[in-house]
Design a protein around this motif. Sequence first.
Motif, mmCIF file in Angstrom:
data_model
loop_
_atom_site.group_PDB
_atom_site.id
_atom_site.type_symbol
_atom_site.label_atom_id
_atom_site.label_comp_id
_atom_site.label_asym_id
_atom_site.label_seq_id
_atom_site.Cartn_x
_atom_site.Cartn_y
_atom_site.Cartn_z
ATOM 1 N N GLN A 208 0.805 -1.212 0.000
ATOM 2 C CA GLN A 208 0.000 0.000 0.000
ATOM 3 C C GLN A 208 0.842 1.268 0.000
ATOM 4 O OE1 GLN A 208 -2.528 -1.670 3.413
ATOM 5 N NE2 GLN A 208 -3.989 -0.361 2.351
ATOM 6 N N CYS A 209 2.148 1.112 0.067
ATOM 7 C CA CYS A 209 3.053 2.259 0.015
ATOM 8 C C CYS A 209 3.334 2.611 -1.431
ATOM 9 C CB CYS A 209 4.356 1.942 0.752
ATOM 10 S SG CYS A 209 5.575 3.264 0.717
ATOM 11 N N VAL A 210 3.003 3.828 -1.829
ATOM 12 C CA VAL A 210 3.140 4.211 -3.234
ATOM 13 C C VAL A 210 4.593 4.228 -3.679
ATOM 14 C CG1 VAL A 210 1.011 5.536 -3.298
ATOM 15 C CG2 VAL A 210 3.107 6.655 -2.556
ATOM 16 N N THR A 211 5.511 4.504 -2.767
ATOM 17 C CA THR A 211 6.924 4.539 -3.141
ATOM 18 C C THR A 211 7.504 3.150 -3.327
ATOM 19 O OG1 THR A 211 7.563 4.635 -0.803
ATOM 20 C CG2 THR A 211 7.298 6.731 -1.967
ATOM 21 N N THR A 212 6.736 2.100 -2.980
ATOM 22 C CA THR A 212 7.207 0.739 -3.155
ATOM 23 C C THR A 212 6.930 0.228 -4.558
ATOM 24 O OG1 THR A 212 6.840 0.271 -0.809
ATOM 25 C CG2 THR A 212 7.017 -1.616 -2.279
ATOM 26 N N THR A 213 5.771 0.560 -5.097
ATOM 27 C CA THR A 213 5.348 0.035 -6.390
ATOM 28 C C THR A 213 5.617 0.990 -7.543
ATOM 29 O OG1 THR A 213 3.132 0.915 -5.975
ATOM 30 C CG2 THR A 213 3.557 -1.351 -5.300
ATOM 31 N N ALA A 214 5.878 2.258 -7.267
ATOM 32 C CA ALA A 214 6.076 3.250 -8.329
ATOM 33 C C ALA A 214 7.508 3.210 -8.840
ATOM 34 C CB ALA A 214 5.745 4.646 -7.804
ATOM 35 N N PRO A 215 7.796 3.827 -10.001
ATOM 36 C CA PRO A 215 9.186 3.967 -10.458
ATOM 37 C C PRO A 215 10.021 4.715 -9.420
ATOM 38 C CG PRO A 215 7.648 4.518 -12.220
ATOM 39 C CD PRO A 215 6.820 4.351 -10.975
ATOM 40 N N LEU B 154 8.348 13.521 -0.623
ATOM 41 C CA LEU B 154 7.906 13.411 -2.015
ATOM 42 C C LEU B 154 8.233 12.056 -2.636
ATOM 43 C CD1 LEU B 154 8.886 16.994 -3.227
ATOM 44 C CD2 LEU B 154 6.570 16.067 -3.023
ATOM 45 N N GLY B 155 8.770 11.139 -1.852
ATOM 46 C CA GLY B 155 8.950 9.765 -2.324
ATOM 47 C C GLY B 155 10.299 9.426 -2.914
ATOM 48 N N PHE C 215 8.517 14.789 -10.677
ATOM 49 C CA PHE C 215 8.544 13.332 -10.851
ATOM 50 C C PHE C 215 7.320 12.689 -10.214
ATOM 51 C CE2 PHE C 215 9.520 9.183 -9.037
ATOM 52 C CZ PHE C 215 9.895 8.470 -10.163
ATOM 53 N N PHE C 216 6.990 13.105 -9.015
ATOM 54 C CA PHE C 216 5.843 12.523 -8.304
ATOM 55 C C PHE C 216 4.553 12.788 -9.082
ATOM 56 C CE2 PHE C 216 2.387 12.540 -5.269
ATOM 57 C CZ PHE C 216 2.640 11.434 -4.485
ATOM 58 N N THR C 217 4.386 14.026 -9.554
ATOM 59 C CA THR C 217 3.182 14.388 -10.292
ATOM 60 C C THR C 217 3.057 13.578 -11.587
ATOM 61 O OG1 THR C 217 3.288 16.638 -9.422
ATOM 62 C CG2 THR C 217 1.938 16.296 -11.374
ATOM 63 N N THR C 218 4.159 13.417 -12.287
ATOM 64 C CA THR C 218 4.130 12.687 -13.556
ATOM 65 C C THR C 218 3.921 11.187 -13.346
ATOM 66 O OG1 THR C 218 5.686 14.308 -14.472
ATOM 67 C CG2 THR C 218 5.395 12.254 -15.694
ATOM 68 N N SER C 219 4.568 10.635 -12.352
ATOM 69 C CA SER C 219 4.499 9.179 -12.131
ATOM 70 C C SER C 219 3.112 8.721 -11.714
ATOM 71 C CB SER C 219 5.524 8.765 -11.076
ATOM 72 O OG SER C 219 6.832 9.070 -11.493
ATOM 73 N N PHE C 220 2.390 9.573 -10.959
ATOM 74 C CA PHE C 220 1.099 9.148 -10.435
ATOM 75 C C PHE C 220 -0.087 9.812 -11.146
ATOM 76 C CE2 PHE C 220 4.175 8.563 -7.050
ATOM 77 C CZ PHE C 220 3.951 7.235 -6.737
ATOM 78 N N SER C 221 0.188 10.484 -12.266
ATOM 79 C CA SER C 221 -0.913 11.045 -13.047
ATOM 80 C C SER C 221 -1.499 9.961 -13.933
ATOM 81 C CB SER C 221 -0.410 12.212 -13.904
ATOM 82 O OG SER C 221 0.588 11.756 -14.816
ATOM 83 N N GLN C 222 -2.790 10.076 -14.206
ATOM 84 C CA GLN C 222 -3.478 9.074 -14.998
ATOM 85 C C GLN C 222 -3.132 9.230 -16.482
ATOM 86 O OE1 GLN C 222 -5.079 6.570 -13.691
ATOM 87 N NE2 GLN C 222 -4.830 7.327 -11.604
#
Length: 367
Positions: A156-163, A187-188, A360-367
């Motif tokens: 459930q940690c976004v920094t674990t599954t994201a780039p 910011l991850g 980076f955070f905004t781009t990685s988690f944008s739809q």
Amino acid sequence: KVLVSLAIVPVHNRKSAKWGCMDASHDNNHDKSVSATSQGNLIKRSYVTLPRLFVGQQEKQLYPGARVPLTSDQAHYLMKVHRLRPIVVDNNNNNQDYSRQPLNVRVFDGIHGEWLGRLIQSDDDSGKRIQQRRQQQSSGVIAIECTEQQLRTQEQCVTTTAPSCCILFGPIRKERIKFLLEKCTELGVRTFIPVQTSRTDSIHADKLDPEKMNLQVIEASEQCERLSIPTVLFNPLKNASSNQQKEPAIANLKDLLDHWDKLQIFNNTTATSPSSNDAVLLVCRERESGEHTRPIMETLQYYKQRSIAFLLGPEGGWSPDEESLFDDNMEAYTFLHSVSLGRGLVLRTETAAIIAAGAFFTTSFSQ
């Protein structure tokens, strides 16, 4: 006639109102027959106010009933700063029931998620306690016992599954490094690497303290609800270079570029990045300098599914030789790209790091 009005004022219960304490037994008017389901719902709504502790990567995973020993600093933080009182546990009494005692702390280890627990104190002999105080540890004396309530899994940690995101920066003043580490952790960012550049002040480089920087990222992770801890790498070239000579405290910029494909900059246990370094290195340039410089958001959109490393200069920016190094070796360094953080902007290192990590955070988690 004197008109006397009586107002019923609720009495403040100091024991039950202690910060982070959810013990219904202190309230005399509280219904003693609260169901387990109701207590569980209460915990889910209220756990966000409890203090969090990173307990290190344990040999055994966190599970219901697991007891995690605390260091003297951690015990001091909970007992003196948050005024939490540990439950005295008799190790020889297996029938001791303290299930209705306060649930007053959250713990995570960066691997097995976040758990709700209670502060306990083992009923050991005093001689052992004195010896542990001298060793600045509290092995089994002051500990946290995990309950059956796992608040979040590691997935459930976004920094674990994201780039992954890495910040490479020229050393600056220590108070500004602290600010950089704190905000970029929120910011991850997964990895921080100080880099020796032409304009790096040797005074700032010599004052870098790995232990203190690690402590700062841990404290920032505890505060921002993060489940993973960033890594601070002082010289990743120690493992990548075949040179047997003694490596400097921090890596040189040119050496980093020459060995980039061999570096393992994302070495967290929970990282999903492969062992080889496939990260794209984005050099942040001032005033859109450089023939091949592109806007940061445009570049991040193009490499949306890739791990990204941002390279930031020290106070004074990049030297002319370094600017030429970037521009003349784009074909040799296929992983290297120049980006601009904004038209005409000249930013401090810590400000540029926050903008880059936020982009980076905004781009990685944008739809």
